[in-house]
Design a protein around this motif. Sequence first.
Motif, PDB file in Angstrom:
ATOM      1  N   ALA A 158       0.566   8.204  18.021  1.00 13.24           N
ATOM      2  CA  ALA A 158      -0.645   8.469  18.794  1.00 13.24           C
ATOM      3  C   ALA A 158      -1.858   8.642  17.898  1.00 13.24           C
ATOM      4  N   ASP A 159      -1.812   9.606  16.984  1.00 11.68           N
ATOM      5  CA  ASP A 159      -2.991   9.912  16.176  1.00 11.68           C
ATOM      6  C   ASP A 159      -3.355   8.780  15.218  1.00 11.68           C
ATOM      7  N   CYS A 160      -2.367   8.258  14.524  1.00 17.64           N
ATOM      8  CA  CYS A 160      -2.646   7.163  13.579  1.00 17.64           C
ATOM      9  C   CYS A 160      -2.923   5.859  14.317  1.00 17.64           C
ATOM     10  N   GLY A 161      -2.198   5.633  15.413  1.00 16.36           N
ATOM     11  CA  GLY A 161      -2.415   4.420  16.196  1.00 16.36           C
ATOM     12  C   GLY A 161      -3.813   4.359  16.780  1.00 16.36           C
ATOM     13  N   VAL A 162      -4.305   5.482  17.292  1.00 17.23           N
ATOM     14  CA  VAL A 162      -5.661   5.509  17.851  1.00 17.23           C
ATOM     15  C   VAL A 162      -6.696   5.301  16.739  1.00 17.23           C
ATOM     16  N   ALA A 163      -6.471   5.872  15.573  1.00 18.74           N
ATOM     17  CA  ALA A 163      -7.399   5.648  14.459  1.00 18.74           C
ATOM     18  C   ALA A 163      -7.461   4.161  14.105  1.00 18.74           C
ATOM     19  N   LEU A 164      -6.306   3.516  14.042  1.00 20.52           N
ATOM     20  CA  LEU A 164      -6.286   2.074  13.774  1.00 20.52           C
ATOM     21  C   LEU A 164      -6.953   1.305  14.915  1.00 20.52           C
ATOM     22  N   ALA A 165      -6.736   1.748  16.155  1.00 23.43           N
ATOM     23  CA  ALA A 165      -7.355   1.088  17.302  1.00 23.43           C
ATOM     24  C   ALA A 165      -8.877   1.157  17.204  1.00 23.43           C
ATOM     25  N   HIS A 166      -9.412   2.320  16.815  1.00 25.61           N
ATOM     26  CA  HIS A 166     -10.871   2.446  16.657  1.00 25.61           C
ATOM     27  C   HIS A 166     -11.390   1.475  15.599  1.00 25.61           C
ATOM     28  N   LEU A 167     -10.647   1.318  14.532  1.00 26.19           N
ATOM     29  CA  LEU A 167     -11.041   0.383  13.484  1.00 26.19           C
ATOM     30  C   LEU A 167     -11.098  -1.047  14.043  1.00 26.19           C
ATOM     31  N   LEU A 168     -10.091  -1.427  14.805  1.00 27.51           N
ATOM     32  CA  LEU A 168     -10.042  -2.769  15.382  1.00 27.51           C
ATOM     33  C   LEU A 168     -11.152  -2.967  16.409  1.00 27.51           C
ATOM     34  N   VAL A 169     -11.401  -1.965  17.240  1.00 28.98           N
ATOM     35  CA  VAL A 169     -12.450  -2.053  18.257  1.00 28.98           C
ATOM     36  C   VAL A 169     -13.819  -2.241  17.608  1.00 28.98           C
ATOM     37  N   GLU A 170     -14.025  -1.599  16.481  1.00 26.22           N
ATOM     38  CA  GLU A 170     -15.304  -1.712  15.776  1.00 26.22           C
ATOM     39  C   GLU A 170     -15.425  -3.017  14.989  1.00 26.22           C
ATOM     40  N   GLY A 171     -14.425  -3.897  15.103  1.00 25.73           N
ATOM     41  CA  GLY A 171     -14.474  -5.176  14.389  1.00 25.73           C
ATOM     42  C   GLY A 171     -14.234  -5.030  12.899  1.00 25.73           C
ATOM     43  N   GLU A 172     -13.503  -4.006  12.521  1.00 24.44           N
ATOM     44  CA  GLU A 172     -13.284  -3.695  11.109  1.00 24.44           C
ATOM     45  C   GLU A 172     -11.851  -4.003  10.656  1.00 24.44           C
ATOM     46  N   ALA A 173     -11.196  -4.949  11.292  1.00 28.04           N
ATOM     47  CA  ALA A 173      -9.807  -5.275  10.947  1.00 28.04           C
ATOM     48  C   ALA A 173      -9.661  -5.687   9.482  1.00 28.04           C
ATOM     49  N   GLU A 174     -10.708  -6.288   8.923  1.00 28.84           N
ATOM     50  CA  GLU A 174     -10.616  -6.734   7.522  1.00 28.84           C
ATOM     51  C   GLU A 174     -10.532  -5.569   6.550  1.00 28.84           C
ATOM     52  N   ARG A 175     -10.787  -4.365   7.024  1.00 27.30           N
ATOM     53  CA  ARG A 175     -10.648  -3.182   6.166  1.00 27.30           C
ATOM     54  C   ARG A 175      -9.176  -2.815   5.935  1.00 27.30           C
ATOM     55  N   LEU A 176      -8.285  -3.318   6.765  1.00 30.06           N
ATOM     56  CA  LEU A 176      -6.850  -3.077   6.599  1.00 30.06           C
ATOM     57  C   LEU A 176      -6.343  -4.100   5.601  1.00 30.06           C
ATOM     58  N   ARG A 177      -5.981  -3.648   4.426  1.00 32.49           N
ATOM     59  CA  ARG A 177      -5.669  -4.569   3.327  1.00 32.49           C
ATOM     60  C   ARG A 177      -4.336  -4.287   2.678  1.00 32.49           C
ATOM     61  N   THR A 178      -3.875  -5.311   1.974  1.00 30.02           N
ATOM     62  CA  THR A 178      -2.720  -5.200   1.092  1.00 30.02           C
ATOM     63  C   THR A 178      -3.247  -5.409  -0.319  1.00 30.02           C
ATOM     64  N   CYS A 179      -2.729  -4.667  -1.263  1.00 28.11           N
ATOM     65  CA  CYS A 179      -3.181  -4.723  -2.653  1.00 28.11           C
ATOM     66  C   CYS A 179      -3.155  -6.159  -3.182  1.00 28.11           C
ATOM     67  N   ALA A 180      -4.191  -6.525  -3.922  1.00 24.39           N
ATOM     68  CA  ALA A 180      -4.305  -7.877  -4.474  1.00 24.39           C
ATOM     69  C   ALA A 180      -3.509  -8.068  -5.764  1.00 24.39           C
ATOM     70  N   ALA A 181      -2.981  -6.996  -6.327  1.00 26.62           N
ATOM     71  CA  ALA A 181      -2.164  -7.130  -7.537  1.00 26.62           C
ATOM     72  C   ALA A 181      -0.899  -7.916  -7.175  1.00 26.62           C
ATOM     73  N   PRO A 182      -0.524  -8.899  -8.006  1.00 24.45           N
ATOM     74  CA  PRO A 182       0.601  -9.769  -7.644  1.00 24.45           C
ATOM     75  C   PRO A 182       1.942  -9.054  -7.498  1.00 24.45           C
TER      76      PRO A 182
END
Length: 182
Positions: A120-144
Amino acid sequence: MTFGHDMVHSLATVVELVNTSPSTGGDEGLPGLPELAAFIEAREISGIGAVTARDLGQVRIVREVFHRVFTAADQPAAVRTLNALLSDTRITPRLVEHDGHPLHVHYHAADSTLAEHLAADCGVALAHLLVEGEAERLRTCAAPDCDRVFVDESRNRSRVYCDSRTCGNRMHVAAYRARRRA
């Protein structure tokens, strides 16, 4: 985008939770109940009593769903994954003040399990990020050799490593050495 205390805390919690997964390239970070209890204490997750083996199993399932949100091919896939999780979660928003933190919103039901609390708490935080069009902020480390996840909170969305002191420094040193050899 400015994040409030509760959103920063929930996003940091989901990142730390996902990064305990073997799916991120490391060992199982939650091998047993002592590690789960330590996670709860370190992340200051309130209202949780004694944890059980069932809690551990449920938290691992939620963790993998969150990992799929971070590694989704695109925003619609992340939305579908998160919606599926949230639709199975009892969400009961309420304003709370506790442990010296300012007034904020908890989304989990008062009698929720640990997994429901996190979903609930973490899911809603992620939902707010997606609603704000900020999905690109969810990243995986670029180190190989690193698959850890992070939320890019930088203004210009330029962060590429999970930790600048480890992966970032290691990659910068490797690039420097490669330039010196060339």
